[in-house]
Every structure is written in structure tokens, then in C-alpha cells.
Design a protein around this motif. Structure first.
Motif: not given
Length: 335
Positions: A81, A278-279, A281-283, A285-286, A311, A315, A318-319
Motif C-alpha cells: 500500500t 485484497v479488497h 487495497y483495491i478500494i 487504489l480506485i 467490486f 475482489s 482476484i483473491t
């Protein structure tokens, strides 16, 4: 238990999306209904599966495995992150790790809280079983009381820190909040073996959730914004409310598991902690690229529903994909 983790996992995604996408979303009743359920469910399940070790080697092995499963991934995702997201570039890595230590509730706090509570409870059990062996219900009851007594003693330094200005260190503030739910899960496991599980019990439990729901809804309406607490009185009310809602979902999950669909989706509950990492980090990110919705028109609600589903499913996909490789699974998720 897997279904409870799946429900909690899905609720985490929804509440984070609501926080990031809807202006004032965290103050809505919808948000608070989901928010009062997801982390309490995780904590309840965590307490249910506390390791009951009567050998010192097994206890140490359990604590080490929890460190690998909870703390290693939190450190790895904190590094990813801080290195990859522009919003963290204004300070160096050591600064952010200091922040991670002092204000853990702003980072991947769940793993820290789960490790500390589970370790203390496992240690307390180990001590109690050395004092009194379980033979029947009565000795089991005494043994549980001894366990909780030692747990209380081990919690004293934590409560002291919680009263200081450093209450967010290692998420001590959240640890104190959620510990009753871990103990509830532990007690369910301890005494569930003495109760015959059948449809009569399930009907009785279903009737029992009615007064619990009334208590839950009363407290929820009283405070409304409950993702933080300001005093001890509010903390106790929140803990009572969360104990009520966890039991309600526990009974609900028993009914749902009678249906094939929910039995099938419950298997994804095993990805809950990995998906949480994972979720989040992605949230992060976007989120800078997604504008907040100012009102709740038909188009806005349609966008939020589609965005949330994409989403959540994305997520999870991807996980699962990341966990397929044993080396990535070990490095990222300590498994």
C-alpha cells in the motif's frame, strides 16, 4: 460458521463501498445495519475456533500459525500500500509503519486484534486446563470460569492502555470493543456439545431472537452513527447490540444452510481474511478515480448496486486467483 464468514465478508465490501461512494453514507441506517454485523460475526467465529491446547508445544505452534496468518499479510499489504499508492508518498516507509503501530485502527487492524484476543484466550485455556481437567458439565463450567478469570488478568494492561491517549496502539480500542463477541463464540463451542441440536431447538432459538432484535433496533436507533464510540456507556450499548445481532445471524444461518444455494456459497467464507486484505487495497487504489454520489436517485442507486456487485465479485475472483499459487499464498496470506 463458513456462511457467517461469507455474510460478514460481503457486508465488509458493501459498507466500504458505501463509505467511499455515497456522500454521508456512513450515517445512513442501511450502513449501520450492515456495519454492526460484519466485524462482530468475524469475531464470534474467531472465538468459536480458538485452539484448546493442553500441551505447551501445541500452544506455541498455534500462536506462531496465527502470526503467520494474521500479522505477516498485514505487514506485506501495508508495504504494498505505502509503496504503490500515491497518497502515501508524502512520507517514507518507516513513518507509515510508526503510524501503523500507533494508529493501527486506520490500517489492517482486524488481524492484530484477532491475534491478541485469540492468543490471550488460548493461553488462559492452557493455564486453566492444567489446573482443572474437564470430566463433565460441572468441571467444564469451573474450567471455563478459570479461563475467563485468567483472561481478565491478562487483559488488565490492555484496559490500562485503552484509557490512555494511545488507545489506538495495536487497535487496543477495537480489541476492547470486540472481546465480548470472541468470548461468546468460545462459550458457544464449549457448551454447545451439551445441547442436542434439532428442529425444536432451532424453533426455540428463532423465537428468542424476537426480543433480541427489539433490543438491537432500539440501540441502533438511539445512536444511529455507531462506527465510533465516545464514552463507556455508548461502548457497552454497542457491545450489547452486537451480541444481539450476532445471535440473530447465527440462528438465521442455521435456517439458510438448509438451502442448497447457501450451502454452496458458504464455501467461499474460507477466503474471508484474504479477501479483506485484497479488497481494502483495491478500494484504496480506485477510490480517487470514482466520484461520490451526491444524492440517491434511481440512476445513482443503480450505479451503486452494480458497482458493489462488480467490486465484490471481482475482489473474490482476484483473491481466489492469488491463493491458487502456493508461493503467492504463503507470501501474501501466510497460508
Amino acid at each position: 460458521m463458513d456462511l457467517l464468514k461469507f455474510i460478514a465478508m460481503f457486508y465488509v465490501v458493501i459498507t466500504h463501498v458505501v463509505q467511499k461512494v455515497i456522500s454521508g453514507g456512513a450515517s445512513t441506517l442501511f450502513f449501520n445495519i450492515l456495519y454492526t454485523a460484519h466485524m462482530p460475526l468475524f469475531m464470534f467465529v474467531s472465538g468459536y475456533f480458538i485452539k484448546r491446547s493442553d500441551k505447551f508445544y501445541d500452544l506455541i505452534k498455534y500462536i506462531f500459525k496465527m502470526f503467520m496468518y494474521y500479522i505477516l499479510p498485514a505487514i506485506v499489504f501495508t508495504l504494498i500500500t505505502v509503496i504503490s499508492l500515491p497518497r502515501y508518498n508524502n512520507h517514507h516507509i518507516l513513518y507509515w509503519f510508526k503510524e501503523f503501530f500507533l494508529r493501527t485502527d486506520s490500517f489492517y487492524w482486524y488481524g492484530i486484534v484477532a491475534l491478541i484476543i485469540n492468543s490471550l484466550l488460548a493461553i488462559s485455556y492452557f493455564i486453566s486446563i492444567k489446573i482443572l481437567k474437564m470430566k463433565d458439565f460441572k468441571s467444564n463450567l469451573y474450567q471455563v470460569l478459570i479461563t475467563l478469570g485468567f483472561m481478565g488478568v491478562l487483559m488488565l494492561p490492555i484496559i490500562f492502555v485503552q484509557q490512555s491517549e494511545y488507545k489506538a496502539v495495536l487497535s487496543i480500542n477495537l480489541l476492547v470493543r470486540y472481546i465480548p463477541l470472541v468470548i461468546l463464540g468460545y462459550l458457544f463451542k464449549e457448551f454447545g456439545k451439551y445441547i442436542k441440536t434439532d428442529n425444536k431447538l432451532l424453533i426455540f432459538e428463532s423465537i428468542a431472537i424476537i426480543p433480541l432484535f427489539i433490543v438491537y433496533y432500539y440501540i441502533l436507533n438511539k445512536y444511529r452513527v455507531i462506527y465510533a464510540y465516545s464514552d463507556v456507556k455508548m461502548l457497552v450499548h454497542m457491545q450489547i447490540m452486537e451480541l444481539c445481532i450476532v445471535f440473530i445471524y447465527y440462528v438465521l444461518s442455521k435456517w439458510l444452510c438448509k438451502l442448497t444455494f447457501f450451502k454452496d456459497v458458504s464455501k467461499y467464507g474460507k477466503y474471508s481474511y484474504a479477501l479483506y486484505l485484497v479488497h481494502v487495497y483495491i478500494i484504496r487504489l480506485i477510490t480517487p478515480f470514482v466520484s461520490k454520489v451526491p444524492d440517491l436517485s434511481f440512476n445513482s442507486i443503480s450505479f451503486i448496486i452494480c458497482y458493489t456487485l462488480i467490486f465484490a465479485i471481482g475482489s473474490l475472483f482476484i483473491t481466489i486467483w492469488l491463493t491458487k499459487n502456493r508461493y503467492i499464498n504463503l507470501l501474501l496470506f501466510g497460508d
